[in-house]
Every structure is written in C-alpha cells, then in structure tokens.
Write a protein that holds these residues in place. Structure first.
Motif, PDB file in Angstrom:
ATOM      1  N   ARG A  52      59.509  39.666  60.917  1.00 34.29           N
ATOM      2  CA  ARG A  52      58.434  38.671  61.182  1.00 34.29           C
ATOM      3  C   ARG A  52      58.208  37.952  59.787  1.00 34.29           C
ATOM      4  N   HIS A  53      57.509  36.821  59.923  1.00 33.51           N
ATOM      5  CA  HIS A  53      57.820  35.787  58.835  1.00 33.51           C
ATOM      6  C   HIS A  53      56.490  35.133  58.764  1.00 33.51           C
ATOM      7  N   ASN A  54      55.762  35.388  57.734  1.00 36.37           N
ATOM      8  CA  ASN A  54      54.543  34.255  57.645  1.00 36.37           C
ATOM      9  C   ASN A  54      53.493  34.711  58.654  1.00 36.37           C
ATOM     10  N   ALA A  55      53.451  35.535  59.004  1.00 40.49           N
ATOM     11  CA  ALA A  55      52.652  36.094  59.992  1.00 40.49           C
ATOM     12  C   ALA A  55      51.490  37.285  60.031  1.00 40.49           C
ATOM     13  N   GLU A  56      50.310  37.024  60.171  1.00 41.32           N
ATOM     14  CA  GLU A  56      49.298  37.860  60.046  1.00 41.32           C
ATOM     15  C   GLU A  56      48.912  38.417  61.626  1.00 41.32           C
ATOM     16  N   GLY A  57      48.424  39.701  61.538  1.00 43.90           N
ATOM     17  CA  GLY A  57      47.793  40.240  62.690  1.00 43.90           C
ATOM     18  C   GLY A  57      48.981  41.085  63.419  1.00 43.90           C
ATOM     19  N   GLY A  58      48.910  41.186  64.700  1.00 44.16           N
ATOM     20  CA  GLY A  58      50.073  41.915  65.279  1.00 44.16           C
ATOM     21  C   GLY A  58      49.977  43.291  65.147  1.00 44.16           C
ATOM     22  N   THR A  59      48.770  44.060  65.300  1.00 45.75           N
ATOM     23  CA  THR A  59      48.447  45.205  64.930  1.00 45.75           C
ATOM     24  C   THR A  59      48.516  46.098  66.314  1.00 45.75           C
ATOM     25  N   ASN A  60      49.240  47.189  66.356  1.00 44.95           N
ATOM     26  CA  ASN A  60      49.575  47.916  67.592  1.00 44.95           C
ATOM     27  C   ASN A  60      48.425  49.093  67.471  1.00 44.95           C
ATOM     28  N   LEU A  61      47.842  49.102  68.919  1.00 45.49           N
ATOM     29  CA  LEU A  61      46.868  50.078  69.117  1.00 45.49           C
ATOM     30  C   LEU A  61      47.344  50.956  70.110  1.00 45.49           C
ATOM     31  N   ILE A  62      47.460  52.276  70.066  1.00 51.15           N
ATOM     32  CA  ILE A  62      47.913  53.141  71.070  1.00 51.15           C
ATOM     33  C   ILE A  62      46.644  54.134  71.089  1.00 51.15           C
ATOM     34  N   ALA A  63      46.296  54.032  72.464  1.00 53.78           N
ATOM     35  CA  ALA A  63      45.081  54.869  72.735  1.00 53.78           C
ATOM     36  C   ALA A  63      45.250  55.894  74.137  1.00 53.78           C
ATOM     37  N   THR A  64      44.101  56.431  74.519  1.00 53.02           N
ATOM     38  CA  THR A  64      44.446  57.516  75.725  1.00 53.02           C
ATOM     39  C   THR A  64      44.389  56.390  76.923  1.00 53.02           C
ATOM     40  N   PRO A  65      44.853  56.954  78.086  1.00 50.41           N
ATOM     41  CA  PRO A  65      45.207  56.108  79.198  1.00 50.41           C
ATOM     42  C   PRO A  65      43.919  55.493  79.967  1.00 50.41           C
ATOM     43  N   GLY A  66      42.810  56.033  79.603  1.00 53.44           N
ATOM     44  CA  GLY A  66      41.648  55.591  80.416  1.00 53.44           C
ATOM     45  C   GLY A  66      41.182  54.181  79.901  1.00 53.44           C
ATOM     46  N   TYR A  67      41.671  53.931  78.768  1.00 51.15           N
ATOM     47  CA  TYR A  67      41.360  52.435  78.234  1.00 51.15           C
ATOM     48  C   TYR A  67      42.243  51.243  78.716  1.00 51.15           C
ATOM     49  N   PRO A  81      53.301  27.177  54.277  1.00 50.24           N
ATOM     50  CA  PRO A  81      53.395  25.854  55.138  1.00 50.24           C
ATOM     51  C   PRO A  81      54.519  26.017  56.157  1.00 50.24           C
ATOM     52  N   VAL A  82      54.705  27.019  56.685  1.00 52.22           N
ATOM     53  CA  VAL A  82      55.813  27.240  57.801  1.00 52.22           C
ATOM     54  C   VAL A  82      55.178  27.938  59.074  1.00 52.22           C
ATOM     55  N   PRO A  83      55.737  27.962  60.215  1.00 52.10           N
ATOM     56  CA  PRO A  83      55.170  28.668  61.398  1.00 52.10           C
ATOM     57  C   PRO A  83      55.155  30.225  61.088  1.00 52.10           C
ATOM     58  N   GLY A  84      54.205  30.975  61.500  1.00 50.12           N
ATOM     59  CA  GLY A  84      53.933  32.449  61.400  1.00 50.12           C
ATOM     60  C   GLY A  84      54.859  32.797  62.838  1.00 50.12           C
ATOM     61  N   GLU A  85      55.838  33.869  62.585  1.00 52.22           N
ATOM     62  CA  GLU A  85      56.497  34.361  63.703  1.00 52.22           C
ATOM     63  C   GLU A  85      56.787  35.845  63.661  1.00 52.22           C
ATOM     64  N   ARG A  86      56.893  36.572  64.877  1.00 57.74           N
ATOM     65  CA  ARG A  86      57.033  37.917  64.963  1.00 57.74           C
ATOM     66  C   ARG A  86      58.052  37.948  66.016  1.00 57.74           C
TER      67      ARG A  86
END
Length: 230
Positions: free
Chosen positions: A150-165, A211-216
């Motif tokens: 990942r480079h110059n990237a913000e976000g991309g948070t992983n969420l693991i939840a119970t199956p009902g969601y 000043p470059v693209p954000g990448e993940r």
C-alpha cells in the motif's frame, strides 16, 4: 526484498482495469488451480479456447456477490510467469496448511482461486471500493488476503462481523458483533476467514497527502472442495 516478491509487486502495479467496474479505481487479474490435499500438488487449470484467445479466466460466485449474481466474470488472466512465482506458490501452500477439511473433502481435489486486486485513487476527494461494497460472504469455505503493498493510501479498514450482517453496511454493526477491525499496512500482512462463520468488509481507499496516486494491492486465495454433495 526477494526477487520473487519484487516480481509479484510489479505484477500488481501493472494490473489492468476491472472490466466489470470501469472507472472505479479497481484493477485485477485472476487464475484458477486444482490442489490435491493428499500430495499437496498444485495444477493450474486451463481456460476455454475462447478465454485463451481473449486472455481471461472465468470466475463464478453464484449469488454471493449481489453486484454480479449468477454471472461468470471473465477477468484478465494472471501470467504464466507469476503463476510459477515461487513466493506465490509458497503462499498457496501456507494457506492450505491453515485450512481444515472433513475426511470426505480431504480425498477430493480442491479448487483454488487466485486474485490479484489493486485499488487506486488518483484524485483528492475520490474513493476506490471493493466489490461488493457491503458486508458479505464469498461462497468459498476459506478466503485468505495477503497485502502486497500500500502506498499513499488511507482507509481500507477490514471489518469482520457475525454472519447476520451480510448485505449490511459497517455502521449497521453494533460493537458486540464486531469481531475484528484492522488495517493491513506491511507487505505480506495476512488475514483469513472461514466463510460460513462470519461476514466481512473492506472499506474504500482514499488518496493520501503525497502528490502520487493512492494504491493498495492484495493477493486473494480462495478454496472450494470439488466433491459431489450428497
């Protein structure tokens, strides 16, 4: 940094646009393999004649991806050179070692799907999102995600939840049902899900301050038993 990792990283940097999501900031390639649990041998599957001509491999998720329900998506194929990359092959073997199969599944081949997926944002205020953009299940018993870079990237948070969601948005999940929340930040950071036990989501990517693209870029490996269901 090993030559094999450099080659894998270079392949992710040069991914073509997702043909099913133009102008979305999503880029990807795909390959399919058969894995024999008893010998740990891996064989890359051939494409159809028409897919070979087009340089693609077919990927089908049934109704597990509501954005493409019942559709076989023909993604650009991962190159032969990357399929034979020693690090990629070692990662697949590592992933298999983390899985568990019943005595019936253990004597049948396993279908292995390998995805290289990059999210890229070039302009401030824009986002690149994964598909589907909601909590979901993939329909494959095990799914592994490995960060390539990942480079110059913000976000991309992983969420693991119970199956009902499944089908919900992160804000719909109360704290008690949030099993894990995290970001992958270092090369080869990894997580895995047992698909029927959870739902999962990855947030959009935004461009950072440089000043470059954000990448993940992520390597995904999914596993499906090929035996007949009785």
């Amino acid at each position: 940094m090993s030559a094999n990792f450099k080659a894998l990283r270079a392949a992710c940097r040069d991914l073509p646009e997702d043909p099913y999501a133009p102008n979305s900031g999503r880029y990807r390639r795909y390959a399919r393999a058969v894995f024999l649990p008893w010998s740990k041998d891996l064989f890359w599957m051939p494409a159809t004649e028409s897919q070979v001509r087009e340089g693609v491999n077919g990927y089908y998720q049934g109704d597990n991806n509501p954005e493409h329900a019942g559709v076989t998506r023909n993604f650009p194929a991962i190159s032969v050179g990357i399929c034979n990359n020693r690090l990629l092959l070692d990662i697949i073997q590592f992933d298999f070692a983390q899985t568990y199969w019943s005595e019936h599944d253990a004597v049948w081949p396993l279908y292995v799907g390998v995805h290289l997926v990059k999210l890229q944002v070039e302009e401030d205020g824009h986002e690149a999102v994964s598909s589907p953009n909601e909590l979901h299940q993939d329909g494959e018993p095990y799914v592994f995600a490995h960060l390539i870079y990942r480079h110059n990237a913000e976000g991309g948070t992983n969420l693991i939840a119970t199956p009902g969601y499944r089908g919900k948005q992160p804000e719909d999940v109360p704290p008690a049902d949030r099993l894990a929340e995290f970001q992958m930040t270092r090369p080869l950071d990894t997580y895995a899900v047992t698909d029927d036990l959870v739902s999962h989501y990855v947030g959009p990517i935004r461009k950072g301050g440089a000043p470059v693209p954000g990448e993940r870029a992520i390597l995904l490996v999914d596993w499906v038993p090929m035996r007949h269901r009785i």
